[in-house]
Design an enzyme around this catalytic site. Structure first.
Site, PDB file in Angstrom:
ATOM      1  N   GLU A 231       1.397  -3.708   5.567  1.00 52.26           N
ATOM      2  CA  GLU A 231       0.846  -3.506   4.562  1.00 52.26           C
ATOM      3  C   GLU A 231       0.623  -3.959   3.463  1.00 52.26           C
ATOM      4  O   GLU A 231       1.185  -3.525   2.232  1.00 52.26           O
ATOM      5  CB  GLU A 231       0.509  -2.064   4.781  1.00 52.26           C
ATOM      6  CG  GLU A 231       2.438  -1.704   4.152  1.00 52.26           C
ATOM      7  CD  GLU A 231       3.135  -1.401   4.887  1.00 52.26           C
ATOM      8  OE1 GLU A 231       4.237  -0.414   4.814  1.00 52.26           O
ATOM      9  OE2 GLU A 231       2.721  -1.268   6.102  1.00 52.26           O
TER      10      GLU A 231
ATOM     11  N   ILE B  31       0.257  -0.727   0.219  1.00 56.96           N
ATOM     12  CA  ILE B  31      -0.071   0.038   0.741  1.00 56.96           C
ATOM     13  C   ILE B  31       1.485   1.344  -0.311  1.00 56.96           C
ATOM     14  O   ILE B  31       1.749   1.524   1.351  1.00 56.96           O
ATOM     15  CB  ILE B  31      -0.529   0.093   1.025  1.00 56.96           C
ATOM     16  CG1 ILE B  31      -1.626  -1.237   1.377  1.00 56.96           C
ATOM     17  CG2 ILE B  31      -1.725   1.683   1.327  1.00 56.96           C
ATOM     18  CD1 ILE B  31      -2.252  -1.002   2.514  1.00 56.96           C
TER      19      ILE B  31
END
Length: 624
Positions: free
Chosen positions: A543, A501
């Site tokens: 992430e 991300i």
């Protein structure tokens, strides 16, 4: 469903002997049931505590591995940070490396013990040369070792553990250390996540014996206690050399009787000087509370039966000459017996030699949804599908033909198709005191479907990432290795994706970690929606996500990655303020080319492509 008793004129001692055998048989059945229930309770708690200890250990191993990578990354860049400008770059690099969950502070310390760079500005310039963990590395230098310090109290009054890598000079000599302080709050949250009962406590212990962390809060007085004592379970576990053990007795530290699961944390790919140990304990009183209640209930039931049957037989013998009157009294006593059986929260039944039901208590009738009259003379085929009838037939034959006492777990599917699991005990019923002829069987069955579903649920939790529901790193690697071997065996194509991300730290800093967690879960939902059921999806970092695409070449994998990137870019997360938050991902793509390539190599290729996507401006797909 009442039992039918036909009064017979027999010598009194024969009738008393018969009653005694019945009571002994019933008492034996109840005793066996309670014994097996106690064993099942202990085994179930053993498995649950072991599973919770394993979950904490695997997460801690992952954190230690992540912290080690961060330390090695910092150490490898020390040569570029020798001037003043380099110190600021070092501090920025330390802060970037310390965003890994579970790291509280990172420091660079020179050979004199002075902190030259830190994620906390107030520590720069402080000398920690007197600290035991600094002296341990200085006196036993090893550039390949990950040192794990015993718990110690910081200047803030907090118990912490440091993981340390030595800085080597030009000749390999000791030139300082790079350290990362493990965040107690992170590990408290982790340990609280596996606490399924108020009577539990969980602790993280250094192999030297010092307690690092305990939960719940009232157990915090254990922090800093040394468990290295000849009588402690901790010492016995350490001496055994086993990775995990479960003990049941009085705890050395708390003087309480309980069940304690211990698991040593020592990642196979790390060279640690000292491991950690996780302890998960539950008080014995709470474990067996329900079982003791069953003892009281079934003991009362048995006492009622003994009293009622004894009085009944006495009255029967006293009024033997009046056959009709005595028969009525006997039926009354049997009805009381049946009434008592109807109050037991288990299924009790009897069958004749032809395996037809001749008795069932109220619980059994409610399970079959029929009356006593409708049940009389029925066989199993009326209530169960053919495959279940076949399994029940095998057990009944062992009892009716061979006189065996059986106790086993039975899985049955009812007419409604629902699967239930039972612990079932069956014993033969004899026609005479000599036990020369079996006329039927008596059975007691207890529903353990929930004791089994909970076990399955705990095992599933050990495979899944707790936040997104995707495979965790360990299970992803297991499935991925199996898929890679399959692709290489049959010469199939296989591709991998690595996703990250973009600017995820900014999302956490600006909107809070709750918003960050929501973004991670939404990305997982998008991936499940866009990818196939045969694709293997896992969360392997904070992430960072990985995907394996079976039977997919590089071109198709690139198309999949591009569609996934576009879908993510159009996906919004609604914050608590009502604002829509959009986020983007960068994706690296790699495809299996060499039959000798292992999974780590394939993922590393995709990870390098991901890094290139980040360098080229993010929100894009790059190929290895």
């Amino acid at each position: 469903m009442p039992l039918q008793i036909i009064p017979l004129r027999r010598p009194f001692y024969v009738q008393w002997l018969g009653l005694g055998l019945i009571l002994i048989t019933l008492g034996t059945v109840i005793t066996f049931n309670l014994y097996f229930e106690h064993e099942r309770t202990a085994v179930r708690e053993h498995d649950r505590l072991s599973t919770q200890a394993r979950v904490i250990a695997e997460n801690t191993e992952y954190q230690l591995t992540s912290a080690n990578l961060a330390l090695e990354n910092v150490r490898s860049n020390l040569a570029y940070w020798k001037d003043d400008a380099g110190q600021q770059a070092a501090i920025r690099h330390l802060k970037a490396a310390s965003i890994i969950p579970g790291i509280r502070t990172m420091n660079i310390v020179d050979k004199e013990g002075t902190i030259t760079a830190s994620t906390r500005a107030e520590l720069i310039g402080m000398n920690i040369g007197f600290r035991d963990y600094f002296q341990e590395v200085k006196q036993h230098p090893n550039a390949d070792m990950l040192y794990v310090s015993p718990p110690f109290e910081t200047i803030d009054g907090i118990f912490v553990i440091n993981v340390i890598r030595m800085i080597a000079g030009e000749q390999g000599e000791f030139a300082g250390i790079v350290s990362a302080t493990l965040d107690p709050e992170y590990f408290k949250t982790l340990m609280m996540s596996v606490q399924y009962a108020s009577s539990m406590w969980v602790a993280l212990i250094h192999s030297d014996g010092l307690v690092f962390l305990t939960i719940p809060d009232e157990r915090e007085n254990m922090e800093g206690v040394n468990l290295r004592h000849p009588d402690s379970f901790f010492t016995r576990h350490q001496s055994s050399g086993k990775k995990e053990q479960v003990f049941t007795n009085i705890m050395y530290a708390t003087k309480e009787h309980g069940m304690l699961a211990l698991r040593t944390i020592y990642p196979a790919d790390l060279k640690m000087d000292k491991p950690l140990v996780v302890a998960v304990n539950r008080d014995s009183d709470s474990i067996f509370q329900s079982w003791r209640q069953h003892i009281l209930a079934q003991g009362t039931f048995f006492g009622v039966i003994v009293l009622a049957s004894t009085i009944g037989l006495f009255l029967h013998q006293h009024r033997q000459r009046n056959l009709e009157k005595e028969a009525a009294q006997a039926r009354t006593l049997v009805d009381r017996f049946s009434f008592a059986l109807d109050r037991i929260p288990t299924y009790i039944f009897m069958k004749d030699q032809q395996r037809r039901y001749i008795y069932a208590n109220r619980s059994m009738l409610e399970l079959f949804k029929c009356s006593a009259e409708e049940l009389a003379g029925s066989s199993d085929s009326r209530f169960f599908p053919p495959e279940t009838v076949a399994r029940l037939y095998e057990t009944d034959i062992r009892v009716l033909r061979h006189g065996e006492d059986t106790a086993e777990k039975v899985t049955c599917k009812g007419k409604d198709g629902h699967l239930r699991i039972y612990w079932e005990i069956k014993t033969p019923i004899y026609e005479n005191d000599k036990k020369t002829s079996i006329c039927g069987l008596c059975g007691i069955s207890t529903d353990i479907t929930e004791l089994e579903l909970l076990k399955e649920k705990l095992e599933q939790q050990a495979r899944q990432d707790y936040l997104t529901g995707l495979f965790n790193r360990r299970f992803f690697m297991e499935q991925g290795n199996a898929e890679l071997m399959r692709a290489q065996r049959y010469h199939h194509t296989l591709s991998s994706l690595m996703l990250d991300i973009d600017n995820f730290k900014k999302i956490n800093d600006r909107h809070g970690h709750q918003a960050g967690d929501t973004v991670l879960k939404r990305l997982a939902d998008v991936m499940r929606k866009m990818l196939r059921t045969v694709d293997i999806i896992g969360r392997i970092g904070g992430e960072e996500f990985a995907v394996l695409l079976p039977e997919t070449d590089l071109q198709k994998a690139t198309e999949v990655a591009e569609r996934l990137r576009e879908e993510v870019a159009c996906t919004a997360v609604t914050l608590e303020t009502g604002m829509a938050l959009y986020f983007k991902v960068s994706i690296g793509v790699a495809s299996l080319k060499d039959k000798d390539t292992d999974l780590n190599t394939l993922l590393n290729q995709a990870d390098k492509a991901l890094y290139q996507a980040k360098e080229n401006g993010r929100n894009r797909v790059c190929l290895a």
